[in-house]
Design a protein around this motif. Structure first.
Motif: not given
Length: 94
Positions: A63-74
């Protein structure tokens, strides 16, 4: 803590919610994305919700943390009640 003496937690995601499970079958909490805020502290994802801090998590190596945060923001920004028929609703463990 003794070696091997630990509790297994997992975060489970859907297009609508983020959930924390203990041992994979005991639900700890479940919140819609619109109630959550994810932030990075180094390699740790910090999750806050309506009542404050929900936890600090070191994610699995896939899991790439930055991608998880981007998805959560969207997902948090999506209008309530609006969903895509093609959106997966099957939980995914991170």
């Amino acid at each position: 803590m003794l070696e091997g003496d630990y509790t297994s937690y997992s975060l489970t995601t859907t297009t609508r919610r983020l959930q924390l499970w203990e041992f994979g079958h005991l639900p700890q909490w479940s919140h819609p994305w619109r109630e959550l805020h994810l932030a990075l502290e180094g390699h740790v994802v910090v999750i806050t919700g309506p009542q404050g801090l929900l936890g600090r998590f070191v994610l699995g190596r896939n899991v790439v943390p930055e991608e998880l945060i981007l998805v959560s923001n969207r997902l948090r920004a999506r209008r309530h009640g609006r969903s895509s028929p093609a959106s997966p609703t099957t939980p995914h463990t991170v």
